[in-house]
Scaffold this motif. Structure first.
Motif, PDB file in Angstrom:
ATOM      1  N   ARG A 236       0.835  -1.201   0.000  1.00  0.00           N
ATOM      2  CA  ARG A 236       0.000   0.000   0.000  1.00  0.00           C
ATOM      3  C   ARG A 236       0.877   1.262   0.000  1.00  0.00           C
ATOM      4  N   ARG A 237       1.935   1.269   0.797  1.00  0.00           N
ATOM      5  CA  ARG A 237       2.830   2.426   0.856  1.00  0.00           C
ATOM      6  C   ARG A 237       3.532   2.625  -0.485  1.00  0.00           C
ATOM      7  N   LEU A 238       3.979   1.533  -1.108  1.00  0.00           N
ATOM      8  CA  LEU A 238       4.618   1.628  -2.418  1.00  0.00           C
ATOM      9  C   LEU A 238       3.637   2.174  -3.461  1.00  0.00           C
ATOM     10  N   GLN A 239       2.384   1.751  -3.365  1.00  0.00           N
ATOM     11  CA  GLN A 239       1.346   2.231  -4.289  1.00  0.00           C
ATOM     12  C   GLN A 239       1.163   3.741  -4.137  1.00  0.00           C
ATOM     13  N   VAL A 240       1.139   4.223  -2.911  1.00  0.00           N
ATOM     14  CA  VAL A 240       0.985   5.655  -2.646  1.00  0.00           C
ATOM     15  C   VAL A 240       2.176   6.436  -3.205  1.00  0.00           C
ATOM     16  N   ILE A 241       3.372   5.931  -2.990  1.00  0.00           N
ATOM     17  CA  ILE A 241       4.583   6.599  -3.489  1.00  0.00           C
ATOM     18  C   ILE A 241       4.527   6.706  -5.009  1.00  0.00           C
ATOM     19  N   SER A 242       4.249   5.598  -5.657  1.00  0.00           N
ATOM     20  CA  SER A 242       4.234   5.580  -7.118  1.00  0.00           C
ATOM     21  C   SER A 242       3.101   6.440  -7.680  1.00  0.00           C
ATOM     22  N   THR A 243       1.928   6.365  -7.078  1.00  0.00           N
ATOM     23  CA  THR A 243       0.797   7.175  -7.550  1.00  0.00           C
ATOM     24  C   THR A 243       1.082   8.660  -7.383  1.00  0.00           C
ATOM     25  N   SER A 244       1.756   9.027  -6.302  1.00  0.00           N
ATOM     26  CA  SER A 244       2.063  10.443  -6.104  1.00  0.00           C
ATOM     27  C   SER A 244       3.038  10.954  -7.166  1.00  0.00           C
ATOM     28  N   ILE A 245       3.896  10.093  -7.662  1.00  0.00           N
ATOM     29  CA  ILE A 245       4.853  10.496  -8.700  1.00  0.00           C
ATOM     30  C   ILE A 245       4.198  10.479 -10.076  1.00  0.00           C
ATOM     31  N   LEU A 246       3.455   9.409 -10.361  1.00  0.00           N
ATOM     32  CA  LEU A 246       2.882   9.223 -11.693  1.00  0.00           C
ATOM     33  C   LEU A 246       1.527   9.914 -11.870  1.00  0.00           C
ATOM     34  N   GLY A 247       0.785  10.041 -10.781  1.00  0.00           N
ATOM     35  CA  GLY A 247      -0.536  10.655 -10.871  1.00  0.00           C
ATOM     36  C   GLY A 247      -1.601   9.744 -11.443  1.00  0.00           C
ATOM     37  N   ASN A 248      -1.292   8.480 -11.603  1.00  0.00           N
ATOM     38  CA  ASN A 248      -2.230   7.536 -12.209  1.00  0.00           C
ATOM     39  C   ASN A 248      -2.118   6.198 -11.494  1.00  0.00           C
ATOM     40  N   PRO A 249      -3.157   5.738 -10.814  1.00  0.00           N
ATOM     41  CA  PRO A 249      -3.081   4.479 -10.054  1.00  0.00           C
ATOM     42  C   PRO A 249      -2.801   3.246 -10.929  1.00  0.00           C
ATOM     43  N   THR A 250      -3.271   3.253 -12.144  1.00  0.00           N
ATOM     44  CA  THR A 250      -3.032   2.116 -13.035  1.00  0.00           C
ATOM     45  C   THR A 250      -1.553   2.016 -13.390  1.00  0.00           C
ATOM     46  N   GLU A 251      -0.949   3.148 -13.734  1.00  0.00           N
ATOM     47  CA  GLU A 251       0.481   3.150 -14.044  1.00  0.00           C
ATOM     48  C   GLU A 251       1.302   2.844 -12.796  1.00  0.00           C
TER      49      GLU A 251
ATOM     50  N   SER B 245       0.019  -6.239 -16.246  1.00  0.00           N
ATOM     51  CA  SER B 245       1.130  -5.289 -16.331  1.00  0.00           C
ATOM     52  C   SER B 245       1.918  -5.492 -17.620  1.00  0.00           C
ATOM     53  N   ARG B 246       2.209  -6.731 -17.940  1.00  0.00           N
ATOM     54  CA  ARG B 246       2.958  -7.020 -19.176  1.00  0.00           C
ATOM     55  C   ARG B 246       2.163  -6.622 -20.411  1.00  0.00           C
ATOM     56  N   ALA B 247       0.863  -6.862 -20.399  1.00  0.00           N
ATOM     57  CA  ALA B 247       0.019  -6.496 -21.540  1.00  0.00           C
ATOM     58  C   ALA B 247       0.012  -4.987 -21.741  1.00  0.00           C
ATOM     59  N   ARG B 248      -0.167  -4.241 -20.656  1.00  0.00           N
ATOM     60  CA  ARG B 248      -0.177  -2.776 -20.757  1.00  0.00           C
ATOM     61  C   ARG B 248       1.167  -2.239 -21.231  1.00  0.00           C
ATOM     62  N   LYS B 249       2.234  -2.803 -20.706  1.00  0.00           N
ATOM     63  CA  LYS B 249       3.569  -2.356 -21.095  1.00  0.00           C
ATOM     64  C   LYS B 249       3.804  -2.612 -22.580  1.00  0.00           C
ATOM     65  N   LEU B 250       3.440  -3.791 -23.051  1.00  0.00           N
ATOM     66  CA  LEU B 250       3.593  -4.132 -24.460  1.00  0.00           C
ATOM     67  C   LEU B 250       2.774  -3.188 -25.337  1.00  0.00           C
ATOM     68  N   LEU B 251       1.537  -2.910 -24.932  1.00  0.00           N
ATOM     69  CA  LEU B 251       0.699  -1.999 -25.704  1.00  0.00           C
ATOM     70  C   LEU B 251       1.302  -0.598 -25.787  1.00  0.00           C
ATOM     71  N   ARG B 252       1.819  -0.111 -24.653  1.00  0.00           N
ATOM     72  CA  ARG B 252       2.451   1.220 -24.672  1.00  0.00           C
ATOM     73  C   ARG B 252       3.632   1.244 -25.633  1.00  0.00           C
ATOM     74  N   GLU B 253       4.490   0.227 -25.555  1.00  0.00           N
ATOM     75  CA  GLU B 253       5.673   0.187 -26.419  1.00  0.00           C
ATOM     76  C   GLU B 253       5.287   0.089 -27.889  1.00  0.00           C
ATOM     77  N   LEU B 254       4.343  -0.778 -28.204  1.00  0.00           N
ATOM     78  CA  LEU B 254       3.913  -0.934 -29.593  1.00  0.00           C
ATOM     79  C   LEU B 254       3.252   0.335 -30.121  1.00  0.00           C
ATOM     80  N   TYR B 255       2.446   0.959 -29.290  1.00  0.00           N
ATOM     81  CA  TYR B 255       1.771   2.184 -29.716  1.00  0.00           C
ATOM     82  C   TYR B 255       2.784   3.280 -30.012  1.00  0.00           C
ATOM     83  N   ARG B 256       3.772   3.418 -29.148  1.00  0.00           N
ATOM     84  CA  ARG B 256       4.805   4.435 -29.358  1.00  0.00           C
ATOM     85  C   ARG B 256       5.569   4.185 -30.651  1.00  0.00           C
ATOM     86  N   ARG B 257       5.907   2.926 -30.892  1.00  0.00           N
ATOM     87  CA  ARG B 257       6.677   2.596 -32.098  1.00  0.00           C
ATOM     88  C   ARG B 257       5.883   2.809 -33.377  1.00  0.00           C
ATOM     89  N   GLN B 258       4.606   2.432 -33.353  1.00  0.00           N
ATOM     90  CA  GLN B 258       3.814   2.445 -34.583  1.00  0.00           C
ATOM     91  C   GLN B 258       3.106   3.768 -34.855  1.00  0.00           C
TER      92      GLN B 258
END
Length: 189
Positions: A37-52, A175-188
């Protein structure tokens, strides 16, 4: 955001396992579960997006799990986990700033102005591109998990129960699916 609750008895079991010399390999996992939970709060505060933020947590855990290093105690594992999550989150923010037009983010309600929000045609084009990437590049399991979580809004526990998988495996596949989609979208696009 899925809440994470661990009963006190379970925490005490994990803590006693941490002090056992037989279970040194479980230090990372037990510590991760305790401070998730603490790690989630740290990451969300930096990224601004709970999914990321969830993706950053999964990535950090996977990186450290693959590491051959053995952690001596939970304090050391906690420090390494916190630093890794923070660094991954910061790297993602830097990547966003270096490629601002490639972002797949949804602008949160109340943030931004009407001239920043893309028109309906652009949104429709992005969705079509994403659907094409999903159908061409994700496994059927990843497609099902992505749909169940992001479209149907199901909790990880429900998805894992319906698919007969462990919850951590569901999170990792998503997580792997989202990461792959982001990478493919950026490339294409």
């Amino acid at each position: 955001v899925t809440s994470f609750y661990m009963p006190t008895s379970k925490i005490k079991d994990i803590q006693s396992a941490l002090h056992s010399s037989e279970n040194k390999g479980n230090v990372l996992t037990a510590t991760f579960l305790q401070i998730r939970r603490r790690l989630q709060v740290i990451s969300t505060s930096i990224l601004g997006n709970p999914t990321e933020a969830e993706d950053a947590l999964s990535e950090a855990f996977l990186r450290l799990w693959k590491s051959p290093q053995a952690w001596e105690n939970s304090r050391q594992a906690e420090a390494i986990l916190t630093t890794t999550v923070r660094n991954i989150s910061i790297d993602e923010v830097r990547r966003r700033h270096s490629h601002p037009t490639d972002s797949l983010e949804v602008i949160p309600e109340g943030k931004g102005t009407t001239d920043v929000i893309p028109d309906e045609l652009e949104v429709e084009q992005r969705l079509c591109r994403l659907e094409k990437l999903i159908s061409c590049h994700l496994s059927s399991l990843q497609q099902r998990i992505l749909h169940m979580r992001d479209v149907d809004g199901l909790a990880y526990s429900v998805i894992s129960e319906q698919l007969g998988m462990q919850e951590t495996a569901v999170r990792m596949q998503l997580s792997r699916a989202r990461k792959l989609l982001r990478e493919l979208y950026r490339r294409q696009y």
